[in-house]
Write a protein that holds these residues in place. Structure first.
Motif, PDB file in Angstrom:
ATOM      1  N   HIS A   3      13.029  -1.673  -1.999  1.00 26.48           N
ATOM      2  CA  HIS A   3      11.654  -0.662  -1.755  1.00 26.48           C
ATOM      3  C   HIS A   3      10.971  -1.186  -0.565  1.00 26.48           C
ATOM      4  O   HIS A   3      10.917  -2.698  -0.184  1.00 26.48           O
ATOM      5  CB  HIS A   3      10.717  -0.993  -2.908  1.00 26.48           C
ATOM      6  N   GLU A  63       5.368   9.620  -4.345  1.00 24.49           N
ATOM      7  CA  GLU A  63       4.639   9.068  -3.029  1.00 24.49           C
ATOM      8  C   GLU A  63       3.200   9.546  -2.959  1.00 24.49           C
ATOM      9  O   GLU A  63       2.247   8.921  -2.579  1.00 24.49           O
ATOM     10  CB  GLU A  63       5.415   9.070  -1.931  1.00 24.49           C
ATOM     11  N   SER A 102       5.933   0.624  -0.122  1.00 26.93           N
ATOM     12  CA  SER A 102       5.385   1.072  -1.170  1.00 26.93           C
ATOM     13  C   SER A 102       3.827   0.902  -1.227  1.00 26.93           C
ATOM     14  O   SER A 102       3.226   0.009  -1.029  1.00 26.93           O
ATOM     15  CB  SER A 102       6.014   0.384  -2.590  1.00 26.93           C
ATOM     16  N   HIS A 145      11.249   4.640   0.115  1.00 24.35           N
ATOM     17  CA  HIS A 145       9.910   5.084   0.408  1.00 24.35           C
ATOM     18  C   HIS A 145       9.742   4.872   2.175  1.00 24.35           C
ATOM     19  O   HIS A 145       9.715   5.987   2.564  1.00 24.35           O
ATOM     20  CB  HIS A 145       8.922   4.211  -0.504  1.00 24.35           C
ATOM     21  N   ASP A 157      12.449   8.592  -8.706  1.00 30.77           N
ATOM     22  CA  ASP A 157      11.536   7.322  -8.897  1.00 30.77           C
ATOM     23  C   ASP A 157      11.580   7.284 -10.486  1.00 30.77           C
ATOM     24  O   ASP A 157      12.159   6.374 -10.889  1.00 30.77           O
ATOM     25  CB  ASP A 157      10.544   7.504  -8.175  1.00 30.77           C
TER      26      ASP A 157
END
Length: 433
Positions: free
Chosen positions: A209, A264, A212, A238, A289
């Motif tokens: 990740h 997101e 984020s 992301h 996700d």
């Protein structure tokens, strides 16, 4: 064993094969062996694809499947609330059996909606038994899955002996393994470097990740580059707020990227990076996700990505989006030789969508209709490695009522132990409150 998918509109996602308004697909021993307007195979089992769209199964490159029991509970949560709820409040009460049920029902739900390949980003490794339960659930689902193992302790590198044990228990053909990195947001660069070295020794791809909640002015990709830690075996999830020159660093290194447009936007990470990634030379892939916050199907994900990017700059086409969800996703998972397109020589991971459903009829523009108007109710048939796992709209050989009852028991027990309701009324306190 031979199967002939006959008479459907073929959307191959392979430029060399092209699209066929009316075509046949021949499968031999689980592998696609021929695609043509008409195929003579009198010894094959025939799947009548009249009024069906035939295309490769979808690929989800990042999903936290263990959280399935709390679907929809976090629809209004911020990222801070999600983290506090799922990791701080609920996860401590998960038993291995809870993990198993969440992973199994979550993987079956993805399969039901046409996701034939999925990377399960597992960060509920509270014990070896939890890990084994997650792996077993993926093995029990008749789907192609990548178990992405993430060590829970962010202060130490991944234990080599445990990683070897898990790897040896995972690989059975359809279920393979990757390593989920804690990343520089959670641990040190030295630990990231040690984990990547271990991943290379075990022949594992990795996923991490980044961005984020937004990069907030930092330059995380540049930090990876300075430490020599940008590898073509890495997928960055992301990447919201990452600078354009950092995106080019990812492209130059051969890294892949995974976009979760619904989560997101919903959690305030910032605009999905789809268009900026394309401009930097990256081919985005898609991620559901987490289902506590967003729906679990690829159709909604594709539609959000398309309309958001077209609203920003008008520069994205439906066929691009469909590529992100199939062939580009397979490439990011290291599986492009096996799946992602309808290509002779690849495994037969195929889905058939109803073209006669009133919600999409007449099906004038296949790619445009799939992305703009598609939904899980269209998924009539799903085939994984040549095996029919969903037929006439129903999963084959799955006792869903019994599994649903067990998942509800699991959810109720965890929620009671955590002292929270599951109707969406609870807003978890965060560190800033």
């Amino acid at each position: 064993m031979r199967t002939l998918i006959s008479g459907g509109a073929v959307v191959s996602m392979d430029p060399a094969v092209g699209d066929l308004p009316r075509g046949d697909v021949l499968i031999t021993d689980g592998v696609i062996t021929e695609i043509a307007a008409r195929i003579d195979a009198p010894d094959a089992e025939v799947i009548d694809a009249t009024d069906r769209i035939v295309l490769p199964g979808f690929v989800d490159t990042h999903r936290h499947t263990w959280q399935t029991a709390f679907r929809g509970v976090g629809a209004d949560w911020t990222f801070a609330e999600y983290r506090a709820a799922m990791h701080g409040t609920l996860k401590p009460h998960y038993t291995p059996d809870d993990v198993y049920l969440g992973n199994l029902l979550g993987r079956l739900e993805a399969l039901h909606s046409g996701v034939t390949t999925m990377l399960d980003w597992f960060h509920c490794a509270q014990s070896p038994a939890h890990v084994d339960a997650a792996v077993q659930a993926l093995r029990d689902a008749p789907a192609r899955s990548i178990f992405c193992y993430c060590e829970g302790n962010v202060t130490v590198p991944v234990d080599a002996a445990e990683l070897r044990r898990v790897r040896d228990s995972v690989d059975d053909g359809l279920v393979t393994m990757a390593l989920g990195l804690r990343g520089a947001q959670l641990t040190t660069m030295d630990i990231v470097a040690a984990d990547l070295k271990l991943a290379a020794e075990f022949g594992l791809r990795s996923s991490v990740h980044i961005g984020s909640g937004g990069a907030r002015g930092s330059r995380p990709v540049d930090a990876y580059r300075e430490h020599g830690l940008l590898l073509d075996s890495m997928t960055f999830v992301h990447a919201n707020g990452i600078e354009d020159d950092e995106l080019r660093m990812l492209a130059d290194a051969g890294c892949s990227v995974s976009v979760s447009p619904d989560v997101e936007l919903r959690m305030g990470f910032g605009w999905p990076m789809t268009g900026r990634m394309l401009a930097a030379g990256l081919r985005p892939t898609f991620s559901i996700d987490d289902c506590p916050s967003a729906g679990g199907d690829m159709f909604a994900t594709m539609r959000t990505a398309l309309v958001v990017q077209r609203g920003l700059d008008g520069g994205l086409a439906s066929k691009d989006v469909l590529e992100f969800a199939t062939v580009d996703g397979a490439r990011a998972c290291g599986l492009s030789a096996r799946t992602g397109s309808l290509t002779p020589g690849k495994d037969a991971d195929v889905i058939l969508l109803r073209a006669d459903d009133p919600s999409v009829f007449p099906f004038n523009n296949p790619a445009g209709t799939i992305v703009a108007a598609g939904h899980p109710g269209l998924v009539d048939t799903v085939i994984v490695a040549g095996r029919v796992v969903k037929r006439d709209g129903a999963l084959v050989g799955v006792d869903l009522p019994a599994l649903r009852a067990r998942l509800l028991e699991s959810r109720n027990r965890i929620a009671a132990a955590a002292g929270i309701p599951v109707d969406g009324s609870w807003r978890p306190p965060t560190e800033s409150e």
